[in-house]
Motif scaffolding. Structure first.
Motif, PDB file in Angstrom:
ATOM      1  N   PHE A   9       0.832  -1.198   0.000  1.00  0.00           N
ATOM      2  CA  PHE A   9       0.000   0.000   0.000  1.00  0.00           C
ATOM      3  C   PHE A   9       0.868   1.250   0.000  1.00  0.00           C
ATOM      4  CE2 PHE A   9      -1.849   3.531   2.287  1.00  0.00           C
ATOM      5  CZ  PHE A   9      -3.005   3.736   1.569  1.00  0.00           C
ATOM      6  N   GLY A  10       1.831   1.296   0.890  1.00  0.00           N
ATOM      7  CA  GLY A  10       2.684   2.476   1.017  1.00  0.00           C
ATOM      8  C   GLY A  10       3.430   2.807  -0.261  1.00  0.00           C
ATOM      9  N   ARG A  11       3.942   1.803  -0.931  1.00  0.00           N
ATOM     10  CA  ARG A  11       4.662   2.035  -2.190  1.00  0.00           C
ATOM     11  C   ARG A  11       3.719   2.514  -3.285  1.00  0.00           C
ATOM     12  NH1 ARG A  11       8.686  -3.168  -2.157  1.00  0.00           N
ATOM     13  NH2 ARG A  11       9.991  -2.442  -0.436  1.00  0.00           N
ATOM     14  N   ARG A  12       2.512   1.931  -3.338  1.00  0.00           N
ATOM     15  CA  ARG A  12       1.538   2.384  -4.326  1.00  0.00           C
ATOM     16  C   ARG A  12       1.106   3.819  -4.040  1.00  0.00           C
ATOM     17  NH1 ARG A  12       0.086  -3.080  -3.755  1.00  0.00           N
ATOM     18  NH2 ARG A  12      -1.389  -2.580  -2.095  1.00  0.00           N
ATOM     19  N   LEU A  13       0.898   4.137  -2.761  1.00  0.00           N
ATOM     20  CA  LEU A  13       0.518   5.497  -2.381  1.00  0.00           C
ATOM     21  C   LEU A  13       1.607   6.492  -2.779  1.00  0.00           C
ATOM     22  CD1 LEU A  13      -1.392   7.474  -0.962  1.00  0.00           C
ATOM     23  CD2 LEU A  13      -0.258   6.863   1.204  1.00  0.00           C
ATOM     24  N   ARG A  14       2.846   6.169  -2.466  1.00  0.00           N
ATOM     25  CA  ARG A  14       3.954   7.061  -2.811  1.00  0.00           C
ATOM     26  C   ARG A  14       4.064   7.246  -4.324  1.00  0.00           C
ATOM     27  NH1 ARG A  14       8.017   4.840  -0.004  1.00  0.00           N
ATOM     28  NH2 ARG A  14       7.643   6.281   1.708  1.00  0.00           N
ATOM     29  N   LYS A  15       3.935   6.146  -5.065  1.00  0.00           N
ATOM     30  CA  LYS A  15       4.016   6.220  -6.524  1.00  0.00           C
ATOM     31  C   LYS A  15       2.930   7.132  -7.081  1.00  0.00           C
ATOM     32  CE  LYS A  15       3.739   3.322 -10.647  1.00  0.00           C
ATOM     33  NZ  LYS A  15       3.586   1.960 -11.156  1.00  0.00           N
ATOM     34  N   ALA A  16       1.702   6.966  -6.605  1.00  0.00           N
ATOM     35  CA  ALA A  16       0.581   7.790  -7.087  1.00  0.00           C
ATOM     36  C   ALA A  16       0.751   9.245  -6.675  1.00  0.00           C
ATOM     37  CB  ALA A  16      -0.743   7.227  -6.553  1.00  0.00           C
ATOM     38  N   ARG A  17       1.211   9.487  -5.447  1.00  0.00           N
ATOM     39  CA  ARG A  17       1.421  10.861  -4.980  1.00  0.00           C
ATOM     40  C   ARG A  17       2.494  11.557  -5.808  1.00  0.00           C
ATOM     41  NH1 ARG A  17       5.228  13.037  -2.056  1.00  0.00           N
ATOM     42  NH2 ARG A  17       6.014  11.093  -1.169  1.00  0.00           N
ATOM     43  N   VAL A  31      -6.666  15.378   2.048  1.00  0.00           N
ATOM     44  CA  VAL A  31      -7.513  14.344   2.656  1.00  0.00           C
ATOM     45  C   VAL A  31      -7.843  14.630   4.116  1.00  0.00           C
ATOM     46  CG1 VAL A  31      -6.797  12.551   1.039  1.00  0.00           C
ATOM     47  CG2 VAL A  31      -5.562  12.802   3.209  1.00  0.00           C
ATOM     48  N   GLY A  32      -7.429  15.808   4.607  1.00  0.00           N
ATOM     49  CA  GLY A  32      -7.781  16.205   5.963  1.00  0.00           C
ATOM     50  C   GLY A  32      -7.087  15.415   7.051  1.00  0.00           C
ATOM     51  N   ARG A  33      -5.852  15.026   6.793  1.00  0.00           N
ATOM     52  CA  ARG A  33      -5.080  14.277   7.783  1.00  0.00           C
ATOM     53  C   ARG A  33      -3.755  14.986   8.035  1.00  0.00           C
ATOM     54  NH1 ARG A  33      -9.421  12.102   8.220  1.00  0.00           N
ATOM     55  NH2 ARG A  33      -9.782   9.917   8.581  1.00  0.00           N
ATOM     56  N   ASP A  34      -3.087  14.603   9.104  1.00  0.00           N
ATOM     57  CA  ASP A  34      -1.797  15.167   9.461  1.00  0.00           C
ATOM     58  C   ASP A  34      -0.702  14.590   8.561  1.00  0.00           C
ATOM     59  OD1 ASP A  34      -0.293  16.760  11.554  1.00  0.00           O
ATOM     60  OD2 ASP A  34       0.736  14.821  11.684  1.00  0.00           O
ATOM     61  N   SER A  39       2.657  10.026   6.145  1.00  0.00           N
ATOM     62  CA  SER A  39       3.997   9.441   6.148  1.00  0.00           C
ATOM     63  C   SER A  39       3.960   8.012   6.685  1.00  0.00           C
ATOM     64  CB  SER A  39       4.940  10.298   6.994  1.00  0.00           C
ATOM     65  OG  SER A  39       6.222   9.718   7.056  1.00  0.00           O
ATOM     66  N   ASN A  40       3.192   7.796   7.745  1.00  0.00           N
ATOM     67  CA  ASN A  40       3.058   6.442   8.292  1.00  0.00           C
ATOM     68  C   ASN A  40       2.422   5.489   7.295  1.00  0.00           C
ATOM     69  OD1 ASN A  40       4.214   6.285  10.942  1.00  0.00           O
ATOM     70  ND2 ASN A  40       2.620   7.697  11.622  1.00  0.00           N
ATOM     71  N   TRP A  41       1.443   5.974   6.526  1.00  0.00           N
ATOM     72  CA  TRP A  41       0.837   5.123   5.490  1.00  0.00           C
ATOM     73  C   TRP A  41       1.878   4.760   4.438  1.00  0.00           C
ATOM     74  CZ3 TRP A  41      -3.723   8.981   4.677  1.00  0.00           C
ATOM     75  CH2 TRP A  41      -4.622   8.872   5.737  1.00  0.00           C
ATOM     76  N   GLU A  42       2.643   5.757   3.991  1.00  0.00           N
ATOM     77  CA  GLU A  42       3.656   5.492   2.956  1.00  0.00           C
ATOM     78  C   GLU A  42       4.751   4.562   3.445  1.00  0.00           C
ATOM     79  OE1 GLU A  42       5.323   8.738   0.772  1.00  0.00           O
ATOM     80  OE2 GLU A  42       3.394   9.244  -0.140  1.00  0.00           O
ATOM     81  N   ASP A  44       4.181   2.099   5.380  1.00  0.00           N
ATOM     82  CA  ASP A  44       3.494   0.836   5.693  1.00  0.00           C
ATOM     83  C   ASP A  44       3.428   0.536   7.183  1.00  0.00           C
ATOM     84  OD1 ASP A  44       2.678  -0.064   3.089  1.00  0.00           O
ATOM     85  OD2 ASP A  44       4.807  -0.378   2.651  1.00  0.00           O
ATOM     86  N   ASN A  45       3.343   1.595   7.999  1.00  0.00           N
ATOM     87  CA  ASN A  45       3.190   1.386   9.440  1.00  0.00           C
ATOM     88  C   ASN A  45       1.758   1.001   9.792  1.00  0.00           C
ATOM     89  OD1 ASN A  45       5.882   1.929   9.994  1.00  0.00           O
ATOM     90  ND2 ASN A  45       5.506   4.118  10.103  1.00  0.00           N
ATOM     91  N   TYR A  46       0.805   1.502   9.031  1.00  0.00           N
ATOM     92  CA  TYR A  46      -0.588   1.083   9.150  1.00  0.00           C
ATOM     93  C   TYR A  46      -1.361   1.567   7.935  1.00  0.00           C
ATOM     94  CZ  TYR A  46      -1.115   5.765  11.280  1.00  0.00           C
ATOM     95  OH  TYR A  46      -1.077   7.100  11.541  1.00  0.00           O
ATOM     96  N   LEU A  47      -2.599   1.094   7.811  1.00  0.00           N
ATOM     97  CA  LEU A  47      -3.447   1.437   6.667  1.00  0.00           C
ATOM     98  C   LEU A  47      -4.498   2.462   7.065  1.00  0.00           C
ATOM     99  CD1 LEU A  47      -4.082  -2.147   5.278  1.00  0.00           C
ATOM    100  CD2 LEU A  47      -2.572  -0.404   4.317  1.00  0.00           C
ATOM    101  N   PRO A  48      -4.930   3.285   6.117  1.00  0.00           N
ATOM    102  CA  PRO A  48      -6.000   4.237   6.420  1.00  0.00           C
ATOM    103  C   PRO A  48      -7.357   3.539   6.451  1.00  0.00           C
ATOM    104  CG  PRO A  48      -5.455   4.364   4.112  1.00  0.00           C
ATOM    105  CD  PRO A  48      -4.469   3.409   4.735  1.00  0.00           C
ATOM    106  N   PRO A  49      -8.338   4.157   7.095  1.00  0.00           N
ATOM    107  CA  PRO A  49      -9.701   3.628   7.013  1.00  0.00           C
ATOM    108  C   PRO A  49     -10.161   3.650   5.556  1.00  0.00           C
ATOM    109  CG  PRO A  49      -9.539   5.412   8.636  1.00  0.00           C
ATOM    110  CD  PRO A  49      -8.249   5.368   7.898  1.00  0.00           C
TER     111      PRO A  49
END
Length: 84
Positions: A9-17, A31-34, A39-42, A44-49
């Motif tokens: 997920f994190g790698r796909r998110l970074r690639k798209a961003r 997206v209204g987040r900190d 950074s934690n999503w990218e 892969d520390n955890y996934l977003p809702p």
């Protein structure tokens, strides 16, 4: 999945961003987040809702299914669904 396609997920998110030329801070604001949350999503520390993953997909122009699992999304026409 293609061999050179990001596997997490994190790698796909970074690639798209990066493809949208957005910084972490810009995406976080969209997206209204900190910043640290994104950074934690990218990393892969955890996934977003799922609702946030959907919003990420909208902002980045990709499907939430691709972000979450690398899956291509398909649109089903209502008329293609048989009556039960």
């Amino acid at each position: 999945m293609l061999p050179d396609e990001p596997q997490t997920f994190g790698r796909r998110l970074r690639k798209a961003r990066q493809a949208r030329h957005l910084t972490l801070r810009q995406l976080a604001a969209e997206v209204g987040r900190d910043y640290s949350t994104v950074s934690n999503w990218e990393n892969d520390n955890y996934l977003p809702p799922i609702d946030v993953a959907t919003k990420l997909g909208e902002v980045l122009g990709v499907g939430a299914g691709w972000l979450m699992a690398g899956a291509e999304t398909q649109t089903v026409r209502p008329e293609a669904i048989p009556d039960i």
